[in-house]
Design a protein around this motif. Structure first.
Motif, short mmCIF file in Angstrom:
data_model
loop_
_atom_site.label_atom_id
_atom_site.label_comp_id
_atom_site.label_asym_id
_atom_site.label_seq_id
_atom_site.Cartn_x
_atom_site.Cartn_y
_atom_site.Cartn_z
N PHE A 192 0.87 -1.17 0.00
CA PHE A 192 0.00 0.00 0.00
C PHE A 192 0.91 1.22 0.00
O PHE A 192 1.81 1.32 0.84
CB PHE A 192 -0.92 -0.01 1.22
N ASP A 193 0.69 2.13 -0.92
CA ASP A 193 1.62 3.26 -1.08
C ASP A 193 1.66 4.21 0.11
O ASP A 193 2.52 5.06 0.19
CB ASP A 193 1.37 4.02 -2.39
N GLY A 194 0.79 4.05 1.08
CA GLY A 194 0.81 4.91 2.26
C GLY A 194 1.39 4.23 3.49
O GLY A 194 1.33 4.77 4.58
N CYS A 195 1.99 3.04 3.31
CA CYS A 195 2.47 2.27 4.46
C CYS A 195 3.87 1.72 4.18
O CYS A 195 4.10 1.16 3.11
CB CYS A 195 1.50 1.12 4.72
N ASP A 203 -10.40 3.73 -7.92
CA ASP A 203 -9.49 4.74 -7.34
C ASP A 203 -8.73 4.17 -6.15
O ASP A 203 -7.55 4.46 -5.96
CB ASP A 203 -10.25 6.00 -6.94
N ALA A 204 -9.41 3.38 -5.34
CA ALA A 204 -8.75 2.76 -4.19
C ALA A 204 -7.70 1.75 -4.66
O ALA A 204 -6.58 1.71 -4.14
CB ALA A 204 -9.78 2.08 -3.30
N ALA A 205 -8.03 0.96 -5.67
CA ALA A 205 -7.13 -0.07 -6.17
C ALA A 205 -5.82 0.50 -6.71
O ALA A 205 -4.78 -0.15 -6.64
CB ALA A 205 -7.82 -0.89 -7.25
N ALA A 206 -5.86 1.71 -7.20
CA ALA A 206 -4.67 2.34 -7.77
C ALA A 206 -3.55 2.52 -6.74
O ALA A 206 -2.40 2.72 -7.11
CB ALA A 206 -5.03 3.69 -8.39
N ARG A 207 -3.88 2.43 -5.46
CA ARG A 207 -2.88 2.63 -4.41
C ARG A 207 -2.28 1.33 -3.88
O ARG A 207 -1.50 1.34 -2.94
CB ARG A 207 -3.50 3.42 -3.27
N ARG A 221 4.66 -8.33 -9.23
CA ARG A 221 3.76 -7.27 -8.76
C ARG A 221 2.68 -7.03 -9.80
O ARG A 221 2.99 -6.95 -10.99
CB ARG A 221 4.52 -5.97 -8.53
N ARG A 222 1.45 -6.87 -9.32
CA ARG A 222 0.34 -6.58 -10.24
C ARG A 222 -0.72 -5.79 -9.49
O ARG A 222 -0.83 -5.88 -8.27
CB ARG A 222 -0.23 -7.85 -10.83
N PRO A 223 -1.53 -5.04 -10.24
CA PRO A 223 -2.62 -4.32 -9.58
C PRO A 223 -3.72 -5.31 -9.17
O PRO A 223 -3.81 -6.40 -9.73
CB PRO A 223 -3.12 -3.36 -10.66
#
Length: 159
Positions: free
Chosen positions: A68-71, A99-103, A141-143
């Protein structure tokens, strides 16, 4: 009004909307049910949303995890995104699941075989072309894969 949460399953990379059932009022029990862990950690997704996940999901034998890009640390197991700014226990997300998945990036360790080539020799001078020499580790890595057409209840049934 139905409350929903977005659930990202690290093992499958499936990201879906799930209907939250009310336990006793605004109970956190439905979130525990979605995560499946006993010790839940909560971090901010953004100023209007929270992430909940199993604090003990990073363990030996891990086969998948999520970035997660915020952690700063990886997350594992089921990850639950809900709306909330501190005024309520939880509410439905105010952003789209896309939009949530993009992170997030869903990650899986992969072992790639390395084979002996005709140029390689053993200590006794034998050439074993095609034999397995070693394994190299990489992280795939994948979305997340989105499933946003219907809501699921806490037990996976489609509503």
């Amino acid at each position: 009004m139905k409350k929903i949460a977005y659930v990202l399953e690290s093992e499958t990379a499936l990201f879906r909307a799930v209907k939250l059932h009310r336990g006793g009022g605004d109970s956190i029990a439905p979130i525990y049910d979605l995560i499946g862990g006993r010790v839940i950690e909560m971090i901010r997704f953004d100023e209007k949303h929270w992430l909940f996940f199993d604090e003990d999901a990073l363990r030996d034998g891990l086969t998948a995890f999520t970035i997660f890009d915020g952690c700063p640390k990886p997350l594992a197991g089921n990850i639950v995104l809900i709306g909330g700014d501190g005024g309520q226990l939880y509410r439905s997300p105010l952003i789209t699941i896309a939009d949530a998945a993009a992170r997030f990036q869903c990650c899986r360790p992969v072992l790639d075989p390395v084979f002996v080539t005709t140029d390689d020799m053993t200590s006794k001078g034998l050439i074993l072309a095609g034999a397995l020499a070693s394994l190299q580790v990489r992280i795939d890595r994948r979305p997340p894969m989105l499933e946003e057409s219907r809501y699921h209840d806490n037990h996976g049934s489609i509503q």
